[in-house]
Design a protein around this motif. Structure first.
Motif, mmCIF file in Angstrom:
data_model
loop_
_atom_site.group_PDB
_atom_site.id
_atom_site.type_symbol
_atom_site.label_atom_id
_atom_site.label_comp_id
_atom_site.label_asym_id
_atom_site.label_seq_id
_atom_site.Cartn_x
_atom_site.Cartn_y
_atom_site.Cartn_z
ATOM 1 N N ALA A 1 0.816 -1.215 0.000
ATOM 2 C CA ALA A 1 0.000 0.000 0.000
ATOM 3 C C ALA A 1 0.851 1.268 0.000
ATOM 4 C CB ALA A 1 -0.954 -0.002 1.198
ATOM 5 N N LEU A 2 2.154 1.130 0.231
ATOM 6 C CA LEU A 2 3.063 2.281 0.152
ATOM 7 C C LEU A 2 3.464 2.620 -1.281
ATOM 8 C CD1 LEU A 2 5.334 1.546 3.234
ATOM 9 C CD2 LEU A 2 3.884 3.572 2.911
ATOM 10 N N PHE A 3 3.052 1.819 -2.251
ATOM 11 C CA PHE A 3 3.441 2.063 -3.638
ATOM 12 C C PHE A 3 3.132 3.488 -4.098
ATOM 13 C CE2 PHE A 3 2.686 1.749 -8.288
ATOM 14 C CZ PHE A 3 3.996 1.496 -8.670
ATOM 15 N N PRO A 4 1.930 4.019 -3.863
ATOM 16 C CA PRO A 4 1.681 5.402 -4.306
ATOM 17 C C PRO A 4 2.585 6.422 -3.613
ATOM 18 C CG PRO A 4 -0.386 4.301 -3.751
ATOM 19 C CD PRO A 4 0.725 3.394 -3.310
ATOM 20 N N VAL A 5 2.996 6.141 -2.381
ATOM 21 C CA VAL A 5 3.904 7.045 -1.663
ATOM 22 C C VAL A 5 5.265 7.066 -2.362
ATOM 23 C CG1 VAL A 5 5.095 7.462 0.537
ATOM 24 C CG2 VAL A 5 2.707 6.650 0.527
ATOM 25 N N ILE A 6 5.769 5.888 -2.693
ATOM 26 C CA ILE A 6 7.058 5.782 -3.379
ATOM 27 C C ILE A 6 6.978 6.435 -4.761
ATOM 28 C CG2 ILE A 6 8.763 4.159 -4.320
ATOM 29 C CD1 ILE A 6 8.748 4.325 -1.223
ATOM 30 N N VAL A 7 5.878 6.213 -5.468
ATOM 31 C CA VAL A 7 5.703 6.834 -6.793
ATOM 32 C C VAL A 7 5.641 8.356 -6.652
ATOM 33 C CG1 VAL A 7 4.166 7.078 -8.791
ATOM 34 C CG2 VAL A 7 4.627 4.809 -7.838
ATOM 35 N N ALA A 8 4.919 8.856 -5.650
ATOM 36 C CA ALA A 8 4.821 10.304 -5.449
ATOM 37 C C ALA A 8 6.199 10.898 -5.158
ATOM 38 C CB ALA A 8 3.848 10.620 -4.311
ATOM 39 N N LEU A 9 6.987 10.255 -4.308
ATOM 40 C CA LEU A 9 8.335 10.745 -4.020
ATOM 41 C C LEU A 9 9.207 10.718 -5.274
ATOM 42 C CD1 LEU A 9 8.982 9.109 -0.545
ATOM 43 C CD2 LEU A 9 8.871 11.560 -1.038
ATOM 44 N N ARG A 10 9.090 9.638 -6.039
ATOM 45 C CA ARG A 10 9.853 9.511 -7.287
ATOM 46 C C ARG A 10 9.471 10.637 -8.248
ATOM 47 N NH1 ARG A 10 12.484 6.421 -10.756
ATOM 48 N NH2 ARG A 10 12.844 4.700 -9.329
ATOM 49 N N GLN A 11 8.188 10.862 -8.439
ATOM 50 C CA GLN A 11 7.745 11.880 -9.393
ATOM 51 C C GLN A 11 8.125 13.284 -8.918
ATOM 52 O OE1 GLN A 11 3.593 10.981 -10.214
ATOM 53 N NE2 GLN A 11 4.174 9.397 -11.681
ATOM 54 N N TRP A 12 8.066 13.520 -7.621
ATOM 55 C CA TRP A 12 8.507 14.809 -7.100
ATOM 56 C C TRP A 12 10.000 14.980 -7.374
ATOM 57 C CZ3 TRP A 12 12.120 16.613 -3.712
ATOM 58 C CH2 TRP A 12 11.993 17.952 -3.317
ATOM 59 N N GLY B 1 6.042 -0.157 -21.527
ATOM 60 C CA GLY B 1 7.379 0.415 -21.405
ATOM 61 C C GLY B 1 7.412 1.930 -21.282
ATOM 62 N N LYS B 2 6.258 2.532 -21.042
ATOM 63 C CA LYS B 2 6.188 3.991 -20.950
ATOM 64 C C LYS B 2 6.166 4.442 -19.486
ATOM 65 C CE LYS B 2 3.864 4.525 -25.337
ATOM 66 N NZ LYS B 2 2.649 4.889 -26.033
ATOM 67 N N PRO B 3 6.632 5.685 -19.230
ATOM 68 C CA PRO B 3 6.568 6.226 -17.868
ATOM 69 C C PRO B 3 5.116 6.339 -17.394
ATOM 70 C CG PRO B 3 8.000 7.566 -19.247
ATOM 71 C CD PRO B 3 7.294 6.600 -20.152
ATOM 72 N N LEU B 4 4.951 6.297 -16.088
ATOM 73 C CA LEU B 4 3.614 6.444 -15.517
ATOM 74 C C LEU B 4 3.138 7.883 -15.641
ATOM 75 C CD1 LEU B 4 4.023 4.400 -12.212
ATOM 76 C CD2 LEU B 4 3.328 3.597 -14.472
ATOM 77 N N LYS B 5 1.841 8.048 -15.713
ATOM 78 C CA LYS B 5 1.220 9.365 -15.697
ATOM 79 C C LYS B 5 1.439 9.970 -14.301
ATOM 80 C CE LYS B 5 -3.440 10.738 -15.921
ATOM 81 N NZ LYS B 5 -4.816 10.397 -16.199
ATOM 82 N N PRO B 6 1.624 11.277 -14.204
ATOM 83 C CA PRO B 6 1.787 11.876 -12.873
ATOM 84 C C PRO B 6 0.587 11.576 -11.971
ATOM 85 C CG PRO B 6 2.370 13.448 -14.574
ATOM 86 C CD PRO B 6 1.752 12.265 -15.275
ATOM 87 N N LEU B 7 0.894 11.310 -10.697
ATOM 88 C CA LEU B 7 -0.185 11.065 -9.739
ATOM 89 C C LEU B 7 -1.029 12.320 -9.574
ATOM 90 C CD1 LEU B 7 1.584 9.102 -6.862
ATOM 91 C CD2 LEU B 7 0.065 8.209 -8.617
ATOM 92 N N GLU B 8 -2.292 12.114 -9.351
ATOM 93 C CA GLU B 8 -3.224 13.211 -9.104
ATOM 94 C C GLU B 8 -4.072 12.862 -7.892
ATOM 95 O OE1 GLU B 8 -4.058 14.675 -13.675
ATOM 96 O OE2 GLU B 8 -5.447 13.252 -12.771
ATOM 97 N N VAL B 9 -4.588 13.897 -7.243
ATOM 98 C CA VAL B 9 -5.500 13.700 -6.112
ATOM 99 C C VAL B 9 -6.878 14.144 -6.566
ATOM 100 C CG1 VAL B 9 -5.994 14.327 -3.722
ATOM 101 C CG2 VAL B 9 -3.618 14.084 -4.479
ATOM 102 N N HIS B 10 -7.845 13.261 -6.334
ATOM 103 C CA HIS B 10 -9.213 13.534 -6.772
ATOM 104 C C HIS B 10 -10.175 13.511 -5.588
ATOM 105 C CE1 HIS B 10 -8.392 13.167 -11.122
ATOM 106 N NE2 HIS B 10 -7.407 12.392 -10.696
ATOM 107 N N ALA B 11 -11.181 14.362 -5.656
ATOM 108 C CA ALA B 11 -12.250 14.380 -4.661
ATOM 109 C C ALA B 11 -13.135 13.147 -4.868
ATOM 110 C CB ALA B 11 -13.074 15.659 -4.810
ATOM 111 N N ALA B 12 -14.010 12.902 -3.931
ATOM 112 C CA ALA B 12 -14.920 11.755 -4.030
ATOM 113 C C ALA B 12 -15.755 11.804 -5.305
ATOM 114 C CB ALA B 12 -15.824 11.698 -2.797
#
Length: 137
Positions: A79-90, A111-122
């Protein structure tokens, strides 16, 4: 020796999270576990960390339920994967000079980079820090 400040009884989820995985060695161990490291020696070679520090951090991550006793990520660790991705993208955006080479996290399928993480409302709309508030108990 200076005693570490604990945040495990704070009402803030960020403080409790930092208490569990907030030092850089722990986050880098989790990163390496996502990359497939499972053995003490693999972590040590990758990180160049002293054995006593690595041992203490691995023990803490096992005690927190982030790694199992074989140093594989648990569901809590996964479940820490998004945290690691967010740190990487930052880091990609702010810690490198333009054009400076760095490791990349790629989608295995294309083989492509991930899309930048986004935060969405409900309701699905994109939100920024200015769109949110913290309600304290």
């Amino acid at each position: 020796m200076v005693k570490r400040t604990r945040f495990d009884e704070e009402s803030c989820p960020v403080a409790r999270s930092v208490d569990a995985v907030g030092d850089w060695w722990s986050l880098l161990i989790v990163r390496d576990a996502f990359d497939g490291s499972r053995r003490f020696g693999e972590f040590q070679r990758s990180l160049g960390i002293a054995k006593n520090i690595l041992s203490a951090r691995l023990k803490g991550l096992v005690e927190q339920g982030i790694l199992d006793s074989d140093y594989a990520l648990t569901a809590k660790g996964e479940a820490l994967f998004p945290v690691i991705v967010a740190l990487r993208q930052w880091g990609e955006a702010f810690a490198f000079e333009p054009g400076e080479p760095h490791s990349e996290l790629l989608d295995r399928r294309d083989g492509k980079p991930l899309k930048p993480l986004e935060v969405h409302a409900a309701d699905g709309r994109l939100v920024t820090a200015a769109d949110t508030e913290v309600r304290k108990p």
